[in-house]
Scaffold this motif. Structure first.
Motif, PDB file in Angstrom:
ATOM      1  N   VAL A  46       0.848  -1.192   0.000  1.00 55.38           N
ATOM      2  CA  VAL A  46       0.000   0.000   0.000  1.00 55.38           C
ATOM      3  C   VAL A  46       0.881   1.238   0.000  1.00 55.38           C
ATOM      4  N   THR A  47       0.255   2.380  -0.231  1.00 56.33           N
ATOM      5  CA  THR A  47       0.983   3.650  -0.234  1.00 56.33           C
ATOM      6  C   THR A  47       1.086   4.177   1.185  1.00 56.33           C
TER       7      THR A  47
ATOM      8  N   GLU B  41      -6.717  -2.199  -2.410  1.00 58.36           N
ATOM      9  CA  GLU B  41      -7.102  -1.755  -1.069  1.00 58.36           C
ATOM     10  C   GLU B  41      -6.185  -0.640  -0.582  1.00 58.36           C
ATOM     11  N   THR B  42      -6.773   0.302   0.129  1.00 58.84           N
ATOM     12  CA  THR B  42      -6.031   1.296   0.891  1.00 58.84           C
ATOM     13  C   THR B  42      -5.786   0.702   2.290  1.00 58.84           C
ATOM     14  N   PRO B  43      -4.954   1.344   3.129  1.00 54.14           N
ATOM     15  CA  PRO B  43      -4.703   0.792   4.459  1.00 54.14           C
ATOM     16  C   PRO B  43      -5.967   0.520   5.276  1.00 54.14           C
ATOM     17  N   ILE B  44      -6.956   1.434   5.252  1.00 50.40           N
ATOM     18  CA  ILE B  44      -8.150   1.199   6.070  1.00 50.40           C
ATOM     19  C   ILE B  44      -8.950   0.016   5.550  1.00 50.40           C
ATOM     20  N   MET B  45      -9.020  -0.160   4.243  1.00 52.33           N
ATOM     21  CA  MET B  45      -9.735  -1.298   3.675  1.00 52.33           C
ATOM     22  C   MET B  45      -9.045  -2.599   4.054  1.00 52.33           C
ATOM     23  N   HIS B  46      -7.722  -2.576   3.987  1.00 53.01           N
ATOM     24  CA  HIS B  46      -6.946  -3.782   4.258  1.00 53.01           C
ATOM     25  C   HIS B  46      -7.025  -4.189   5.729  1.00 53.01           C
TER      26      HIS B  46
END
Length: 403
Positions: free
Chosen positions: A280-281, A309-314
């Protein structure tokens, strides 16, 4: 009445942000909270301590516990506060402030400790707070620390510094320069044995063990306590500078720490987990040599497949489905593997094919996910956040806020 309004401009040095938009950080926290709440409630932690809870995976872990499971939370992070009109602090400073505001509105406890998590003093301060004001015990400890250095706890005059380098050979490849919107060739020299050892001291599991042991000795861990540290393996194309480099050695050491922690908390029915994360970024991933080129290819493929996925999704998926749910994906080393979407065979084949087509002339076109990578990097620092279009902030207002 408005105070002194100052204009916020995006500033970079290479792949490091030199400016922050506090209002954008607030909106990004709100957006992550909204995502978790839309996924509904799950039965997770009730008293959580996040070491490194001010940004990226740590912040996402805190948000999903608070707004997905109704947990009271403590965060320990080392962030730079606002100083003056030209130095508005770090994004993590504002994330802590605005998370606390939103958590308290929801009737939750949200305590922020700003300082060095590696020190004995910080461990003592947190333990005293847990005893006196946090109900006496925690049931989750998330360790999500990406730090440049750590003092030797037995000799604070000795400072270990982490390095992102290959081992045994120099590695040359393309890297993204976000400041210049350019793809540049880069050679990373092999780490020395001392650099490898130092990186293990900083980014391995030594301090994680110290935290768990300290809190256990104080009687502050609840029955059924869980603790988790985040690792990364990724694609073989990234192995030279990650999995088989200095950071990979640190993550190997963290797995050994996890086994020892498991024995420490065995008598309280505790569980120590390593979770292998998706690429992720983050502030850290943006400066890992060559890694962003892999990301811009991977993102394009995963977006087309609907698995990006972004961090919150992951992290919401990790805790909701795997840590506290019944959808655990576990490898033969006992690690949780929410990165399976990234390492899917078809996803990897298409990513590698795309990487072979990337050139300095086309890397920032629709061919790749560069636009997504850069936008997510900007959002870390409060820019280009959905729902926020503030280009000015009220300096008098924000300077009064405390974490």
């Amino acid at each position: 009445m408005l105070g002194k309004m100052i204009k916020i401009d995006k500033k970079f040095k290479g792949n490091v942000a030199r400016s922050v938009n506090p209002y954008g950080c607030h909106q990004e926290v709100l957006n992550q909270i909204k995502y978790v709440k839309e996924n509904g409630h799950y039965d997770g932690a009730k008293k959580a301590l996040i070491i490194g809870g001010s940004s990226s995976y740590g912040l996402a872990s805190r948000i999903t516990q608070a707004f997905g499971s109704g947990a009271d939370t403590i965060s320990v992070a080392f962030e730079r506060p606002i100083k003056d009109e030209t130095m508005l602090g770090t994004a993590g400073w504002w994330n802590n402030i605005y998370f606390k505001q939103e958590a308290e509105k929801a009737g939750l406890i949200a305590k922020n400790f700003n300082g060095d998590c590696f020190t004995e003093k910080m461990k003592e301060q947190v333990s005293e707070y847990i005893k006196d004001e946090f109900g006496g015990k925690i049931d989750l400890l998330v360790y999500s620390v990406a730090a440049p250095k750590r003092a030797n706890p037995e000799n604070t005059d000795e400072v270990w510094r982490s390095q992102m380098k290959p081992i045994g050979k120099d590695v040359t490849g393309y890297n993204v320069n976000l400041e210049q919107d350019a793809l540049v060739e880069q050679t990373i020299e092999a780490a020395t044995p001392e650099e490898v050892a130092d990186t293990v001291h900083v980014m391995g599991g030594e301090d994680w063990e110290l935290w768990v042991k300290f809190l256990k000795d104080q009687g502050l861990l609840a029955d059924g306590f869980k603790t988790i540290l985040y690792s990364y393996i990724g694609s073989p194309v990234t192995y030279d500078f990650y999995h088989e480099g200095t950071l990979g050695k640190a993550k190997d050491a963290a797995e050994e720490s996890s086994h020892r922690i498991g024995k420490i908390i065995e008598d309280i029915n505790g569980e120590s987990l390593i979770s292998v994360s998706k690429a992720v970024t983050t502030k850290a991933s943006s400066v890992i040599p060559i890694f962003p080129v892999y990301c811009i290819a991977l993102y394009k493929v995963m977006q087309e497949k609907g698995t990006h996925e972004t961090p919150i999704m992951h992290k919401d998926r990790l805790f909701r489905d795997m840590v506290y749910g019944n959808k655990r994906e576990i490898d033969d080393h006992g690690r949780l593997r929410p990165d399976s979407w990234e390492l899917d065979e078809d996803t990897q084949r298409k990513t590698l094919d795309l990487m072979n087509k990337i050139t300095p002339e086309n890397f920032n076109t629709d061919l790749t996910g560069y636009e997504t990578f850069k936008k997510e990097f900007l959002q870390i620092n409060g820019f280009e956040v959905e729902g926020s279009n503030n280009e000015t902030v009220d300096f008098d207002e924000i300077s009064k806020l405390e974490p």
